[in-house]
Scaffold this motif. Structure first.
Motif, short mmCIF file in Angstrom:
data_model
loop_
_atom_site.label_atom_id
_atom_site.label_comp_id
_atom_site.label_asym_id
_atom_site.label_seq_id
_atom_site.Cartn_x
_atom_site.Cartn_y
_atom_site.Cartn_z
N GLY A 77 -28.00 27.13 -32.65
CA GLY A 77 -28.26 25.84 -31.99
C GLY A 77 -29.64 25.56 -31.25
O GLY A 77 -30.28 24.37 -31.49
N GLN A 78 -30.08 26.48 -30.40
CA GLN A 78 -31.38 26.41 -30.03
C GLN A 78 -32.66 26.26 -30.82
O GLN A 78 -33.44 25.54 -30.70
CB GLN A 78 -31.53 27.63 -28.86
CG GLN A 78 -30.55 27.73 -27.75
CD GLN A 78 -30.21 26.47 -26.91
OE1 GLN A 78 -31.30 25.88 -26.64
NE2 GLN A 78 -29.16 26.06 -26.94
N THR A 79 -32.69 26.90 -32.06
CA THR A 79 -33.69 27.08 -32.78
C THR A 79 -33.50 25.70 -33.72
O THR A 79 -34.75 25.20 -34.10
CB THR A 79 -33.47 28.28 -33.70
OG1 THR A 79 -32.53 28.24 -34.56
CG2 THR A 79 -33.82 29.48 -33.12
N ILE A 82 -54.02 22.02 -34.74
CA ILE A 82 -53.20 23.06 -34.04
C ILE A 82 -51.53 22.67 -33.57
O ILE A 82 -50.59 23.33 -33.73
CB ILE A 82 -53.78 23.16 -32.50
CG1 ILE A 82 -55.14 23.64 -32.39
CG2 ILE A 82 -52.90 23.86 -31.68
CD1 ILE A 82 -55.32 25.13 -32.87
N ALA A 83 -51.30 21.20 -33.84
CA ALA A 83 -49.85 20.70 -33.91
C ALA A 83 -49.23 20.98 -35.16
O ALA A 83 -47.89 21.51 -35.11
CB ALA A 83 -49.88 19.35 -33.65
N ASP A 84 -49.98 21.00 -36.21
CA ASP A 84 -49.44 21.33 -37.61
C ASP A 84 -49.08 22.74 -37.72
O ASP A 84 -47.80 23.18 -38.10
CB ASP A 84 -50.44 20.82 -38.59
CG ASP A 84 -50.42 19.32 -38.88
OD1 ASP A 84 -49.18 18.90 -38.91
OD2 ASP A 84 -51.22 19.00 -39.57
N ASN A 95 -41.12 26.69 -37.71
CA ASN A 95 -40.23 26.67 -38.94
C ASN A 95 -40.09 27.99 -39.41
O ASN A 95 -38.84 28.48 -39.79
CB ASN A 95 -40.89 25.82 -39.89
CG ASN A 95 -40.87 24.24 -39.68
OD1 ASN A 95 -39.96 23.77 -39.00
ND2 ASN A 95 -41.77 23.67 -40.21
N ASP A 96 -41.08 28.96 -39.37
CA ASP A 96 -41.13 30.45 -39.79
C ASP A 96 -40.09 30.94 -38.96
O ASP A 96 -39.31 31.89 -39.19
CB ASP A 96 -42.64 30.81 -39.57
CG ASP A 96 -42.44 32.07 -40.36
OD1 ASP A 96 -41.69 32.66 -40.98
OD2 ASP A 96 -43.51 32.98 -40.08
N LEU A 97 -40.11 30.86 -37.47
CA LEU A 97 -39.18 31.32 -36.58
C LEU A 97 -37.86 31.00 -36.92
O LEU A 97 -36.85 31.85 -36.91
CB LEU A 97 -39.65 30.90 -35.39
CG LEU A 97 -38.64 31.32 -33.94
CD1 LEU A 97 -38.74 32.76 -33.89
CD2 LEU A 97 -39.12 30.77 -32.86
N VAL A 98 -37.44 29.77 -37.09
CA VAL A 98 -36.30 29.34 -37.71
C VAL A 98 -35.77 30.15 -38.72
O VAL A 98 -34.68 30.61 -38.68
CB VAL A 98 -36.13 27.86 -37.59
CG1 VAL A 98 -34.86 27.51 -38.31
CG2 VAL A 98 -36.38 27.09 -36.36
#
Length: 376
Positions: free
Chosen positions: A150-152, A237-239, A246-249
């Protein structure tokens, strides 16, 4: 590094993590005595360079003059376990389940910075992960999986909105979104830290960036928004932040955690509060440290909530103490609320900061006992 509300309300439709519970049925190296670590400002002396697979307990004594940390890394700098905020003269324990044989590394980080003083560490044998032996621990990791999912999921959505505001040049909107986006990250930071360089790319403070490294992530954009103004590369930097989140998720969806990971993560989040949030070091430019503080507390409470049936059965007195100390910290945080947020750190009095420090210390002590109860 960072909600409130009911802890598992955000599970939604995100895919659950694949999590495994640790159990007293696994081989426990701690039964034969802890692996001692003598940490100093220039050395990290580990009493052995190998151990059999199972529950490993490291007893870390800081004999130096700087606050230090201790880590056990797997291949690719994946964090198996860590213990932070070890002040000079103190000894802290880390218990972590290592079920797979292989090559690992130990590391002490004097000053809590850099790659640390590393040594190779070998785990031999291999034991089965006890997914079914202890039903309560299996349920605990399943519940925590829902929480992290849920958090991710929320982090992914809110980071995209934050990045869009930066890229469109809408500074006011980006500032409004900054702290409320980061809370989803701060709640699950110990999970994010398991992925090598991904956590520093997303969440490194400027003071932690070493020579030759690029300053990226939330805090780089924090500086752009509050201090320097948007820069020519702010959009890039924002991109990159969106890509990294997204990689973390994606990676969290297949991550395997244990009951000990939950226990250690709950303590790590309080260490984050003690070393970053109540000192004002985390949000140097925006001073939104209390949003992070609340998120770290919520994340710690979420892990303990998942473990609650196990802890209640094995040590009900510890559960009662944790409830009391969490409530004390929350009462202080509630006193700083302003609308939907909090006071800025630079608006706090020295008395308030001291009260926070005392309350965090009082909570940290019983939290340090949770891993030992889980490892029984």
């Amino acid at each position: 590094m960072i909600l409130r509300k009911t802890m598992f309300a955000l599970a939604g439709s995100a895919a659950l993590l694949s999590l495994t519970a640790c159990s007293g049925g696994s081989q426990d190296n701690a039964a034969g005595g802890a692996i001692t670590v003598a940490a100093s400002d220039t050395a990290c002396q580990v009493s052995t360079s190998s151990a059999s697979a199972g529950n490993l307990t490291f007893e870390v004594s800081n004999k130096g003059t700087k606050v230090t940390e201790f880590y056990l890394y797997a291949e690719g700098d994946r964090i198996m376990g860590e213990v932070e905020n070890i002040a000079p003269g103190l000894t802290r324990k880390l218990t972590v389940e290592v079920a797979d044989a292989g090559k690992y590394q130990t590391a002490c980080k004097p000053g809590m910075a850099g790659d640390g003083i590393r040594s190779d560490f070998t785990v031999t044998g291999g034991v089965a992960k006890q997914t079914d032996v202890n039903t309560q621990l299996a349920e605990a990791t399943k519940s925590y999986a829902a929480y992290v999912a849920g958090q991710t999921s929320a982090l992914q959505a809110e980071t995209q909105k934050f990045a869009d505001s930066v890229k469109s040049g809408n500074v006011a909107d980006a500032k409004n979104r900054y702290a409320t986006t980061r809370i989803y990250y701060e709640r699950i930071e110990p999970v994010a830290e398991k992925f090598g360089d991904l956590d520093p790319a997303i969440d490194a403070r400027e003071a932690d960036v070493e020579a030759g490294q690029q300053f990226t992530g939330f805090h780089r954009l924090e500086k752009d928004l509050w201090v320097t103004g948007l820069q020519p590369d702010s959009a890039q930097i924002a991109d990159k932040l969106v890509t990294d989140v997204n990689d973390l998720v994606t990676k969290t969806q297949t991550l395997q955690l244990t009951g000990l990971d939950l226990a250690n993560g709950a303590k790590e989040l309080l260490d984050e509060v003690a070393t970053r949030k109540i000192t004002g070091e985390e949000e140097t430019f925006s001073h939104t440290d209390l949003w992070d503080f609340q998120a770290n507390v919520d994340g710690s409470k979420g892990a303990i909530q998942a473990l609650r049936p196990v802890l209640q059965e094995r040590d009900p007195a510890l559960v009662s103490t944790l409830d009391t100390e969490f409530a004390n910290v929350q009462q202080l945080l509630d006193a700083t609320r302003v609308g939907d947020g909090y006071k800025y750190y630079n608006e706090l009095s020295q008395d308030q900061i001291k009260q926070f420090a005392s309350a965090v210390d009082a909570l940290s002590e019983p939290l340090s006992k949770v891993s030992e109860v889980v490892a029984q």
